[in-house]
Design an enzyme around this catalytic site. Structure first.
Site, short mmCIF file in Angstrom:
data_model
loop_
_atom_site.label_atom_id
_atom_site.label_comp_id
_atom_site.label_asym_id
_atom_site.label_seq_id
_atom_site.Cartn_x
_atom_site.Cartn_y
_atom_site.Cartn_z
N ARG A 165 0.83 -1.22 0.00
CA ARG A 165 0.00 0.00 0.00
C ARG A 165 0.86 1.26 0.00
O ARG A 165 0.51 2.27 0.61
CB ARG A 165 -0.96 0.05 1.19
CG ARG A 165 -2.02 -0.96 1.24
CD ARG A 165 -2.94 -0.94 0.03
NE ARG A 165 -3.79 -2.11 0.14
CZ ARG A 165 -3.42 -3.32 -0.32
NH1 ARG A 165 -2.28 -3.48 -0.97
NH2 ARG A 165 -4.21 -4.34 -0.16
N SER A 243 -10.66 0.19 3.20
CA SER A 243 -10.02 -0.04 4.50
C SER A 243 -9.48 1.29 5.02
O SER A 243 -8.77 1.99 4.30
CB SER A 243 -8.87 -1.02 4.36
OG SER A 243 -9.37 -2.26 3.93
N GLU A 341 -5.00 4.45 5.80
CA GLU A 341 -4.71 4.14 4.40
C GLU A 341 -5.15 5.28 3.46
O GLU A 341 -4.39 5.67 2.58
CB GLU A 341 -5.39 2.82 4.01
CG GLU A 341 -5.08 2.40 2.60
CD GLU A 341 -5.80 1.12 2.18
OE1 GLU A 341 -5.65 0.09 2.85
OE2 GLU A 341 -6.51 1.18 1.17
#
Ligand SMILES: Cc1cc2nc3c(=O)[nH]c(=O)nc-3n(C[C@H](O)[C@H](O)[C@H](O)COP(=O)(O)OP(=O)(O)OC[C@H]3O[C@@H](n4cnc5c(N)ncnc54)[C@H](O)[C@@H]3O)c2cc1C
Length: 349
Positions: A165, A243, A341
């Site tokens: 990520r 998320s 995130e």
């Protein structure tokens, strides 16, 4: 040149349905337009927010005091090299429509990334991933406009600095505008080796087996829908940014400290000796179940990692109050700090 509008509310442009007005708002329909708009704003010293599908953004209720440029470029080109299919896609193309096309054409490599919202140009930014695949496995090149040098160039996958990520784009935010992405895909009716246990179970295969592309896509979409992770106007759990926290990756000392507080906790041991821990497990076991509410913000009723705006009426301040409570609760119980995130614009945790 596209119109410049003043005071456009940003909430409708985000999947969280949050965000106050933009001082100025415009759309770019071609690469040249996108470059000219961003270069012009940079010359004037005007802050710029490049907007894709708004599915990974938390924008302040005060909005954005600068120019928001929505990427609306279109086009897909297909070539072959060394037995692979090279698909070069303009940044404004819809990601899931591209995945659907790849599956239909028999181009293997992105099928497990089905159902992820947003645009192609955003996929390299956080190295979009799910169910055992991420785009670092297939990105061959990213065409960028470099706001520091004013030049257009192609970055190799290595230059993109992909990690979990993360990428060089996140490391140096705002420097590059992604103009197009080239994916190198395998010509095959079969998926890549299934690498994610939950998906393997759903498909009834062992880890490492391959299945027809359409089956992989369907299974991923079903799993995602059951977790509220496919955008659906009828499902308030999907009013999220996906998320909200990444899975913490711990070094040996931190991992040992967590193991002493939570013996037998779930973990993935990484090849480099680091330990990845499911953030959802930490959150639930710190006392925040699915459906937990604070004001008008709520943890998804289907997926602990998604913080949602179920009625569409919560402000970013309310969502962040919930996020802080969760982050602090997890730290107090387990000594681990969760990291967000989504990209924050004008807000912080
Ligand atoms: C229901 C749901 C499920 C999700 N599931 C997943 C998942 O499984 N895996 C995953 O990785 N993510 C997931 N996400 C997060 C999100 O969909 C991805 O991060 C997606 O790539 C964001 O794309 P976007 O176009 O909406 O980006 P935006 O939210 O518009 O922008 C995100 C960031 O990228 C920047 N950006 C956008 N376009 C460009 C460009 N052309 N050049 C430079 N910078 C740019 C923006 O400035 C911003 O900083 C999910 C989100 C939702 C709402």
């Amino acid at each position: 040149m596209a119109d410049r509008l003043a005071g456009v509310a940003l909430a409708p442009y985000t999947t969280l349905r949050m965000g106050g007005p933009a001082r100025a708002f415009t759309q770019a329909r071609t690469q040249d337009e996108l470059i000219a708009i961003v270069a012009g704003a940079d010359r004037e010293g005007e802050p710029v927010l490049v907007l894709g599908g708004g599915s990974n953004l938390v924008i302040s209720d005060d909005g954005f005091d600068g120019l928001v440029v929505r990427v609306a470029t279109r086009g897909v080109e297909v070539a072959s090299r060394d037995g692979r299919v090279l698909v070069t896609v303009q940044a404004g193309e819809d990601w899931d429509a591209l995945v659907a096309r790849c599956v239909a054409e028999g181009w293997s490599g992105v099928e497990c990334l089905s159902g992820i919202p947003g645009l192609v140009g955003s996929t390299p930014i956080q190295n979009v991933g799910a169910y055992g695949q991420d785009v670092s496995q297939t990105v061959a090149a990213v065409r960028v406009y470099d706001r520091m040098t004013g030049e257009v160039g192609d970055l190799t996958a290595a230059e993109c600095g992909f990690a979990y990520r993360h990428s060089a784009f996140k490391h140096d935010p705002g420097r590059h505008v992604v103009l197009a992405v080239t994916y190198a895909l395998e010509r095959s009716p079969l998926s890549g080796p299934v690498a994610y246990r939950e998906l393997a179970v759903r498909l009834g295969v062992e880890i490492g087996e391959r299945v027809p592309l359409a089956e992989a896509r369907e299974a991923v979409l079903e799993l995602r829908r059951s977790k509220g992770m496919v955008l659906d106007p009828g499902d308030p759990d999907t009013r999220s940014a996906g998320s909200f926290f990444t899975n913490p990756v711990l070094g040996p000392d931190e991992a040992a400290a967590l193991a002493s507080r939570a013996p037998g906790h779930p973990r993935w041991d990484m090849p480099d000796g680091m330990v990845k821990v499911p953030a959802a497990w930490l959150i639930e076991n710190a006392g925040f179940p699915k459906g937990y509410e604070k004001g008008r913000a709520r943890i998804s009723t289907k997926h602990t990692l998604a913080l949602t705006n179920p009625t569409g009426e919560a402000g970013a301040d309310e969502l962040l109050a919930l996020a802080r409570e969760v982050r602090d609760g997890v730290h107090e119980k387990f000594g681990v700090w969760l990291v967000n995130e989504p990209v924050f614009v004008g807000v912080s945790l």
